[in-house]
Design a protein around this motif. Structure first.
Motif, mmCIF file in Angstrom:
data_model
loop_
_atom_site.group_PDB
_atom_site.id
_atom_site.type_symbol
_atom_site.label_atom_id
_atom_site.label_comp_id
_atom_site.label_asym_id
_atom_site.label_seq_id
_atom_site.Cartn_x
_atom_site.Cartn_y
_atom_site.Cartn_z
ATOM 1 N N GLU A 184 -5.585 -7.794 3.802
ATOM 2 C CA GLU A 184 -6.967 -7.812 4.287
ATOM 3 C C GLU A 184 -7.778 -6.784 3.491
ATOM 4 O O GLU A 184 -7.219 -5.797 3.012
ATOM 5 C CB GLU A 184 -6.989 -7.421 5.765
ATOM 6 C CG GLU A 184 -6.464 -8.482 6.683
ATOM 7 C CD GLU A 184 -7.510 -9.538 6.973
ATOM 8 O OE1 GLU A 184 -8.607 -9.172 7.401
ATOM 9 O OE2 GLU A 184 -7.231 -10.725 6.744
ATOM 10 N N PRO A 185 -9.115 -6.974 3.363
ATOM 11 C CA PRO A 185 -9.914 -6.012 2.600
ATOM 12 C C PRO A 185 -9.747 -4.562 3.060
ATOM 13 O O PRO A 185 -9.557 -3.673 2.234
ATOM 14 C CB PRO A 185 -11.342 -6.495 2.829
ATOM 15 C CG PRO A 185 -11.218 -7.943 3.067
ATOM 16 C CD PRO A 185 -9.915 -8.147 3.749
ATOM 17 N N LEU A 186 -9.749 -4.331 4.386
ATOM 18 C CA LEU A 186 -9.641 -2.949 4.868
ATOM 19 C C LEU A 186 -8.243 -2.375 4.636
ATOM 20 O O LEU A 186 -8.090 -1.211 4.286
ATOM 21 C CB LEU A 186 -9.985 -2.878 6.357
ATOM 22 C CG LEU A 186 -11.438 -3.193 6.695
ATOM 23 C CD1 LEU A 186 -11.654 -3.168 8.189
ATOM 24 C CD2 LEU A 186 -12.388 -2.216 6.014
ATOM 25 N N GLU A 187 -7.237 -3.234 4.795
ATOM 26 C CA GLU A 187 -5.853 -2.817 4.516
ATOM 27 C C GLU A 187 -5.708 -2.388 3.056
ATOM 28 O O GLU A 187 -5.067 -1.393 2.738
ATOM 29 C CB GLU A 187 -4.924 -4.015 4.742
ATOM 30 C CG GLU A 187 -4.023 -3.960 5.945
ATOM 31 C CD GLU A 187 -3.184 -5.215 5.987
ATOM 32 O OE1 GLU A 187 -2.019 -5.146 5.584
ATOM 33 O OE2 GLU A 187 -3.710 -6.277 6.374
ATOM 34 N N VAL A 207 -4.947 1.624 -1.255
ATOM 35 C CA VAL A 207 -5.388 2.307 -2.481
ATOM 36 C C VAL A 207 -5.538 3.800 -2.201
ATOM 37 O O VAL A 207 -5.124 4.647 -2.990
ATOM 38 C CB VAL A 207 -6.720 1.700 -2.994
ATOM 39 C CG1 VAL A 207 -7.297 2.548 -4.113
ATOM 40 C CG2 VAL A 207 -6.514 0.282 -3.477
ATOM 41 N N ASP A 208 -6.121 4.115 -1.046
ATOM 42 C CA ASP A 208 -6.373 5.516 -0.692
ATOM 43 C C ASP A 208 -5.083 6.295 -0.467
ATOM 44 O O ASP A 208 -5.003 7.478 -0.783
ATOM 45 C CB ASP A 208 -7.221 5.561 0.587
ATOM 46 C CG ASP A 208 -8.585 6.150 0.320
ATOM 47 O OD1 ASP A 208 -8.799 6.627 -0.804
ATOM 48 O OD2 ASP A 208 -9.432 6.132 1.220
ATOM 49 N N LYS A 209 -4.066 5.647 0.116
ATOM 50 C CA LYS A 209 -2.842 6.374 0.469
ATOM 51 C C LYS A 209 -1.785 6.310 -0.622
ATOM 52 O O LYS A 209 -1.179 7.312 -0.970
ATOM 53 C CB LYS A 209 -2.265 5.808 1.779
ATOM 54 C CG LYS A 209 -3.042 6.299 2.985
ATOM 55 C CD LYS A 209 -2.470 5.731 4.255
ATOM 56 C CE LYS A 209 -3.328 6.127 5.452
ATOM 57 N NZ LYS A 209 -3.071 5.276 6.606
ATOM 58 N N GLU A 210 -1.510 5.115 -1.133
ATOM 59 C CA GLU A 210 -0.378 4.928 -2.041
ATOM 60 C C GLU A 210 -0.757 5.107 -3.515
ATOM 61 O O GLU A 210 -0.091 5.806 -4.259
ATOM 62 C CB GLU A 210 0.229 3.525 -1.839
ATOM 63 C CG GLU A 210 0.704 3.259 -0.433
ATOM 64 C CD GLU A 210 1.840 4.178 -0.022
ATOM 65 O OE1 GLU A 210 2.672 4.526 -0.869
ATOM 66 O OE2 GLU A 210 1.869 4.573 1.176
ATOM 67 N N LEU A 211 -1.858 4.466 -3.900
ATOM 68 C CA LEU A 211 -2.196 4.425 -5.324
ATOM 69 C C LEU A 211 -2.604 5.804 -5.838
ATOM 70 O O LEU A 211 -2.259 6.198 -6.950
ATOM 71 C CB LEU A 211 -3.327 3.414 -5.539
ATOM 72 C CG LEU A 211 -3.407 2.726 -6.884
ATOM 73 C CD1 LEU A 211 -2.085 2.065 -7.199
ATOM 74 C CD2 LEU A 211 -4.503 1.691 -6.888
ATOM 75 N N ILE A 212 -3.311 6.554 -4.985
ATOM 76 C CA ILE A 212 -3.828 7.853 -5.408
ATOM 77 C C ILE A 212 -2.684 8.859 -5.604
ATOM 78 O O ILE A 212 -2.795 9.788 -6.393
ATOM 79 C CB ILE A 212 -4.898 8.338 -4.401
ATOM 80 C CG1 ILE A 212 -6.171 7.508 -4.622
ATOM 81 C CG2 ILE A 212 -5.200 9.813 -4.534
ATOM 82 C CD1 ILE A 212 -7.261 7.748 -3.636
ATOM 83 N N MET A 262 -9.886 -2.239 -5.397
ATOM 84 C CA MET A 262 -9.051 -3.049 -4.507
ATOM 85 C C MET A 262 -9.156 -4.525 -4.876
ATOM 86 O O MET A 262 -10.201 -5.005 -5.273
ATOM 87 C CB MET A 262 -9.374 -2.818 -3.034
ATOM 88 C CG MET A 262 -10.790 -2.695 -2.614
ATOM 89 S SD MET A 262 -11.539 -1.118 -2.988
ATOM 90 C CE MET A 262 -13.081 -1.302 -2.133
ATOM 91 N N CYS A 263 -8.020 -5.214 -4.760
ATOM 92 C CA CYS A 263 -7.953 -6.645 -5.043
ATOM 93 C C CYS A 263 -7.253 -7.318 -3.860
ATOM 94 O O CYS A 263 -6.050 -7.544 -3.897
ATOM 95 C CB CYS A 263 -7.178 -6.882 -6.341
ATOM 96 S SG CYS A 263 -7.007 -8.617 -6.749
#
Lengths: 255, 76
Positions: free
Chosen positions: A231-234, A239-244, A223-224
Motif C-alpha cells: 500500500e502507498p502508506l506501507e 522506505v523510512d525504516k528499512e531503506l534509510i 516509493m514504488c
C-alpha cells in the motif's frame, strides 16, 4: 508542533500553488508514486532559479520516460542508461544551456553504470537526479542493483542473496570517491521535512552547474507501491525504516 | 475567538478529478482536516476531501506530499 507552526510568522506569508514548470496534464504514475513529488521539486527549483527557457532535461527508459509530457520545458529522450552520455553531448555543444538528467535505479545503476562513472570522472558540467526505489518499477518490480539483501521482488521470490545476486550498490558513496564529482547528496521524499531537504539538495546541485563547478548528483529515495507490492502508506514507512538504514541521508560530498 | 479567526486565512483547493487516493496528504495533515470520500471519481479512486475549510493552518504538508499536484493553498 501545531503551536510552533501557527506562531511562525513566515508561514503566514506562504502560499502553495502549482509551479509554472509543470503542465496541466494529469500523469499516469501509480497512486503513491514518488515520481510526482520529485517532478514537482525539480520544476519548482527550475522556476525559482529562473532558468526555464535554458533547461534541457534528458529522460531515460523507465517510468520517467514520459517526463516530457509533465514538465513545461525542453526534455529529450535517451537510450536505456545513456542519459549522462547524451547530456555530455548537449552540454558541450550548448554550454549556455542548463542540462540535467532524470534517471531511475534500474537505468542509472545497472545498464548505465559505465556512462555515469565516466561522466563523473570527466567532471562534466551536468546534474543528475537519481530516483532510487530499489526495483524496476515500469516492468512491475524485478530486482535492481539497489535492491536490499533479503528483499523479495519478482525475480528474487525468496529474497536477495549475496552469493547469487551480490550486494546493493551505494551509488552516492561510489561516485563520491571520484575526484571529478563535485556535489553528491542523498535525500528522500517520505515526509514533508525530507521533501524540503531534498529540494535544497536539488537547488544546490543546480547552482553548482550554473557556477560551472562540474558534476553533481542527487539521489532521492522514493516509493514504488506497485513494484514493491505494498500500500502507498506501507511503502512510505518501509522506505523510512528499512531503506534509510542502508542508504543514509545527507550530503556525501561537497567540494 | 478573535485570535482563532485571524489565523484562519487559508483556502485549500483540491482538484478531486486528478486525485488517486494514496492518502499521503491525509497522514501528514497537522489538523487532521482531510479524509477520503465515500464516492469515487472518474479515475475510479476514492478522492481526498476537506473536512472543515476554516480549520486549515496553511502548513502546506498536503501540498508537499501530493504526487498528483491536486492541492493548492491560497492565502486569503
Amino acid at each position: 508542533m501545531e503551536k510552533i507552526s501557527s506562531e511562525n510568522p513566515s508561514i503566514e506569508k506562504t502560499k502553495f500553488i502549482k509551479s509554472k514548470g509543470l503542465k496541466d496534464k494529469p500523469h499516469n504514475y501509480c497512486p503513491g508514486c514518488g515520481h510526482g513529488i520529485v517532478h514537482r521539486l525539480v520544476a519548482e527549483v527550475v522556476e525559482e532559479l529562473g532558468i526555464r527557457e535554458k533547461v534541457i532535461a534528458v529522460a531515460p527508459v523507465g517510468c520517467a520516460v514520459f517526463a516530457y509530457d509533465y514538465w513545461n520545458f525542453d526534455v529529450t529522450e535517451a537510450p536505456h542508461g545513456r542519459p549522462p552520455a547524451v547530456a555530455t553531448g548537449i552540454k558541450r555543444i550548448l554550454p549556455e544551456n542548463f542540462v540535467f538528467t532524470y534517471q531511475g535505479d534500474g537505468d542509472l545503476a545497472a545498464i548505465g553504470a559505465a556512462e555515469l562513472i565516466h561522466a563523473a570522472n570527466r567532471s562534466e558540467n551536468i546534474t543528475i537526479i537519481f530516483v532510487n526505489n530499489t526495483v524496476y518499477g515500469m516492468t512491475s518490480g524485478q530486482m535492481a542493483p539497489t535492491t536490499l539483501l533479503g528483499q523479495k521482488t519478482l525475480t528474487t521470490p525468496h529474497g536477495r542473496e549475496v552469493l547469487r545476486d551480490g550486494y546493493p550498490i551505494k551509488v552516492c558513496e561510489l561516485i563520491s570517491v571520484l575526484d571529478g564529482a563535485r556535489y553528491v547528496a542523498r535525500g528522500s521524499v517520505t515526509t514533508p521535512k525530507n521533501v524540503l531537504t531534498t529540494k535544497s539538495y536539488i537547488k544546490k546541485a543546480f547552482l553548482n552547474q550554473i557556477e560551472n563547478k562540474g558534476f553533481s548528483i542527487v539521489e532521492i529515495l522514493s516509493m514504488c507501491p506497485a513494484g514493491l507490492d505494498m500500500e502507498p502508506l506501507e511503502t512510505m514507512e518501509w522506505v523510512d525504516k528499512e531503506l534509510i538504514k542502508y542508504f543514509p541521508l545527507g550530503v556525501v560530498k561537497d567540494v | 475567538m478573535n485570535k482563532t479567526k485571524s489565523k484562519n486565512k487559508f483556502i485549500v483547493k483540491i482538484e478531486t478529478k486528478n486525485c488517486k487516493g494514496c492518502r499521503l496528504c491525509i497522514v501528514y495533515c497537522q489538523k487532521k482536516n482531510l479524509k477520503l470520500s465515500e464516492k469515487i471519481n472518474h479515475l475510479g479512486y476514492k478522492y481526498c476531501e476537506v473536512i472543515d475549510y476554516s480549520n486549515c493552518n496553511g502548513c502546506g504538508a498536503c501540498y508537499l506530499m501530493c504526487p498528483e499536484y491536486c492541492v493548492e493553498i491560497y492565502k486569503e
